[in-house]
Write an enzyme that holds these catalytic residues in place. Structure first.
Site, PDB file in Angstrom:
ATOM      1  N   TYR A  18     -31.240  52.148 -12.320  1.00 57.31           N
ATOM      2  CA  TYR A  18     -31.849  52.994 -11.280  1.00 57.31           C
ATOM      3  C   TYR A  18     -31.410  52.506  -9.899  1.00 57.31           C
ATOM      4  O   TYR A  18     -30.858  53.262  -9.099  1.00 57.31           O
ATOM      5  CB  TYR A  18     -33.380  52.958 -11.387  1.00 57.31           C
ATOM      6  CG  TYR A  18     -34.043  53.367 -10.101  1.00 57.31           C
ATOM      7  CD1 TYR A  18     -34.529  52.409  -9.212  1.00 57.31           C
ATOM      8  CD2 TYR A  18     -34.123  54.708  -9.743  1.00 57.31           C
ATOM      9  CE1 TYR A  18     -35.083  52.784  -8.005  1.00 57.31           C
ATOM     10  CE2 TYR A  18     -34.670  55.088  -8.538  1.00 57.31           C
ATOM     11  CZ  TYR A  18     -35.154  54.114  -7.664  1.00 57.31           C
ATOM     12  OH  TYR A  18     -35.690  54.485  -6.462  1.00 57.31           O
TER      13      TYR A  18
ATOM     14  N   PHE B 166     -39.758  51.432   0.530  1.00 59.71           N
ATOM     15  CA  PHE B 166     -40.288  50.229  -0.124  1.00 59.71           C
ATOM     16  C   PHE B 166     -41.236  50.702  -1.221  1.00 59.71           C
ATOM     17  O   PHE B 166     -40.765  51.465  -2.096  1.00 59.71           O
ATOM     18  CB  PHE B 166     -40.791  49.249   0.946  1.00 59.71           C
ATOM     19  CG  PHE B 166     -39.590  48.509   1.477  1.00 59.71           C
ATOM     20  CD1 PHE B 166     -38.685  49.149   2.321  1.00 59.71           C
ATOM     21  CD2 PHE B 166     -39.285  47.219   1.033  1.00 59.71           C
ATOM     22  CE1 PHE B 166     -37.512  48.516   2.745  1.00 59.71           C
ATOM     23  CE2 PHE B 166     -38.130  46.576   1.456  1.00 59.71           C
ATOM     24  CZ  PHE B 166     -37.237  47.215   2.307  1.00 59.71           C
TER      25      PHE B 166
HETATM   26  C1  WQD Z   1     -45.540  45.869  -7.762  1.00 58.19           C
HETATM   27  C2  WQD Z   1     -46.096  44.475  -7.982  1.00 58.19           C
HETATM   28  C3  WQD Z   1     -45.440  43.520 -10.086  1.00 58.19           C
HETATM   29  C4  WQD Z   1     -47.646  46.507 -12.476  1.00 58.19           C
HETATM   30  C5  WQD Z   1     -40.897  49.618  -8.160  1.00 58.19           C
HETATM   31  C6  WQD Z   1     -39.458  49.896  -8.401  1.00 58.19           C
HETATM   32  C7  WQD Z   1     -38.753  50.165  -7.097  1.00 58.19           C
HETATM   33  C8  WQD Z   1     -39.506  51.169  -6.268  1.00 58.19           C
HETATM   34  C9  WQD Z   1     -40.979  50.863  -6.144  1.00 58.19           C
HETATM   35  C10 WQD Z   1     -38.400  53.269  -6.296  1.00 58.19           C
HETATM   36  C11 WQD Z   1     -45.088  43.509  -8.598  1.00 58.19           C
HETATM   37  C12 WQD Z   1     -46.951  43.755 -10.052  1.00 58.19           C
HETATM   38  C13 WQD Z   1     -47.069  45.773 -11.442  1.00 58.19           C
HETATM   39  C14 WQD Z   1     -48.662  45.916 -13.265  1.00 58.19           C
HETATM   40  C15 WQD Z   1     -48.500  43.912 -11.966  1.00 58.19           C
HETATM   41  N1  WQD Z   1     -39.343  52.441  -6.847  1.00 58.19           N
HETATM   42  N2  WQD Z   1     -47.492  44.503 -11.202  1.00 58.19           N
HETATM   43  N3  WQD Z   1     -49.049  44.632 -12.986  1.00 58.19           N
HETATM   44  O1  WQD Z   1     -41.561  46.757  -9.208  1.00 58.19           O
HETATM   45  O2  WQD Z   1     -42.099  46.383  -6.732  1.00 58.19           O
HETATM   46  O3  WQD Z   1     -41.006  48.456  -7.423  1.00 58.19           O
HETATM   47  O4  WQD Z   1     -41.499  50.683  -7.467  1.00 58.19           O
HETATM   48  O5  WQD Z   1     -37.668  53.038  -5.392  1.00 58.19           O
HETATM   49  O6  WQD Z   1     -37.471  50.647  -7.403  1.00 58.19           O
HETATM   50  O7  WQD Z   1     -38.898  48.741  -8.970  1.00 58.19           O
HETATM   51  O8  WQD Z   1     -43.389  48.098  -8.053  1.00 58.19           O
HETATM   52  O9  WQD Z   1     -45.669  48.701  -8.654  1.00 58.19           O
HETATM   53  O10 WQD Z   1     -44.065  48.067 -10.512  1.00 58.19           O
HETATM   54  O11 WQD Z   1     -44.927  46.304  -8.971  1.00 58.19           O
HETATM   55  O12 WQD Z   1     -48.872  42.740 -11.740  1.00 58.19           O
HETATM   56  O13 WQD Z   1     -49.238  46.533 -14.209  1.00 58.19           O
HETATM   57  O14 WQD Z   1     -47.178  44.558  -8.911  1.00 58.19           O
HETATM   58  O15 WQD Z   1     -45.126  42.281 -10.719  1.00 58.19           O
HETATM   59  O16 WQD Z   1     -45.355  42.215  -8.067  1.00 58.19           O
HETATM   60  P1  WQD Z   1     -41.995  47.299  -7.901  1.00 58.19           P
HETATM   61  P2  WQD Z   1     -44.541  47.850  -9.127  1.00 58.19           P
END
Ligand code: WQD
Length: 339
Positions: A151, A180
């Site tokens: 992605y 972000f």
């Molecule tokens: C956020 C934080 C996890 C789920 C993603 C995509 C990125 C962008 C935004 C499009 C992290 C933690 C998460 C859970 C958790 N999308 N977490 N428990 O990975 O930063 O970004 O979305 O552009 O491309 O990668 O977002 O919301 O998955 O995670 O602890 O059940 O929450 O480790 O620290 P991420 P996320």
């Protein structure tokens, strides 16, 4: 301006449609509904008191894009949000991700340029930044194609294509917006994030725990090198993000440019959970789980360039986002399927 929103039935797209219309522009949505609902477009109409045309079709097909221009054009701008965006899925289905996320760009550019659009706005991501030593990320921070998933790689590849296409179309304005972490929902509660199945992202997962459809929040690691040990992200309210698209279109200059759309303020997993508890009045059960593969400790931006050149900045807080997300989730426990 009259704007074609490719992928405009999605989470970012619907909110961008509202912002465009409320700023006095016209929006037409092209969407294959593979990861979105026509209900969202109807609700955009309800929020704005207009009827937003929806063209159902694959934006990777020139004939589909050309028909949208024939039936609803001419368009001054294309906003390209038509992409698959599930990071985990992209590692399992790289070919589908490259074919779709680049194929839509090629078709939209070919037809849009042939039909005389003046602006092309691209939905990119802050995950193209590759060196944590650069934090907070500016638009000149190191990027890489050697990223953790198809992605993010497809988004970086798109940026390379767009820069080259802009170079040979000097009158065209081409802008990549590096998002972000989009969170929250329109304050009306009529549109919001509606992931299919179990949410991968934190905010929609927490919202489902608060509404009772999921049991507890799994915290992916609490041993990161951050103040409270949990991952930090730059959560930007989707209404602020939508306003950033309007600002980018209204301040478009010929040539290629890139802007970060974020708050510049990192928020941790524990801080987001606490904010959601405040917003919902519910105690949220949680458990610490092992780290998730591919996660970084922290990512957040320096939004100064968009502030200076687009006269835009995020104004909503994580508490605003949790309040609006809770309102959306409460009114639509099963998302648009509740309709
Ligand atoms: C956020 C934080 C996890 C789920 C993603 C995509 C990125 C962008 C935004 C499009 C992290 C933690 C998460 C859970 C958790 N999308 N977490 N428990 O990975 O930063 O970004 O979305 O552009 O491309 O990668 O977002 O919301 O998955 O995670 O602890 O059940 O929450 O480790 O620290 P991420 P996320």
């Amino acid at each position: 301006m009259r704007v074609l929103l490719a992928g405009g039935a999605g989470y970012i797209g619907a909110h961008t449609a509202v912002a465009l219309i409320e700023a006095g522009h016209e929006a037409v949505v092209l969407d294959d509904l593979s990861n979105s609902s026509a209900v969202a477009v109807e609700r955009v109409g309800r929020i704005t008191g207009t009827t937003v045309p929806l063209v159902i079709g694959d934006a990777a097909e020139d004939a589909v894009v050309a028909a949208a221009f024939d039936d609803h054009g001419p368009f001054d701008a294309i906003v390209h949000l038509a992409a698959f965006k599930a990071v985990g899925e992209s590692t399992q289905k790289p070919l589908e991700y490259y074919a779709n996320n680049l194929g839509t760009t090629y078709a939209l550019l070919r037809v849009g340029i042939a039909r005389g659009i003046r602006s092309f706005l691209f939905s990119s991501t802050g995950t193209v930044y590759s060196d944590p030593a650069d934090l907070p990320f500016t638009e000149t921070s190191t990027t890489s194609i050697d990223l953790s998933n198809a992605y993010s790689k497809s988004k970086r590849m798109n940026e390379v294509v767009l820069e080259d296409v802009a170079r040979v179309n000097p009158a065209l304005s081409v802008t990549s917006l590096r998002y972000f972490n989009p969170v929250g929902a329109h304050p009306s509660g009529l549109i919001g994030e509606d992931p299919t199945g179990i949410p991968n992202n934190l905010m929609p997962y927490v919202a489902r725990v608060a509404v009772g459809s999921l049991e507890r929040v799994g915290i992916f690691g609490d041993d990161y090198d951050t103040p409270d040990g949990t991952g930090q992200r730059d959560y930007i309210h989707v209404v602020d993000l939508a306003a950033g698209h309007v600002a980018a279109l209204e301040n478009a200059q010929p040539g290629y440019d890139v802007f970060n759309l974020g708050t510049g303020s990192p928020v941790s997993v524990l801080e987001l959970i606490a904010a959601f508890e405040r917003a919902s009045g519910r105690e949220l059960p949680r458990e610490v789980l092992p780290r998730r593969a591919g996660d970084v400790a922290a990512t957040y931006c320096d939004p100064a360039k968009a502030q200076a050149e687009l006269h835009w900045q995020a104004t909503r807080t994580i508490d605003d986002a949790c309040r609006d997300s809770w309102n959306w989730q409460s009114q639509n426990p099963a998302g648009y399927a509740s309709a």
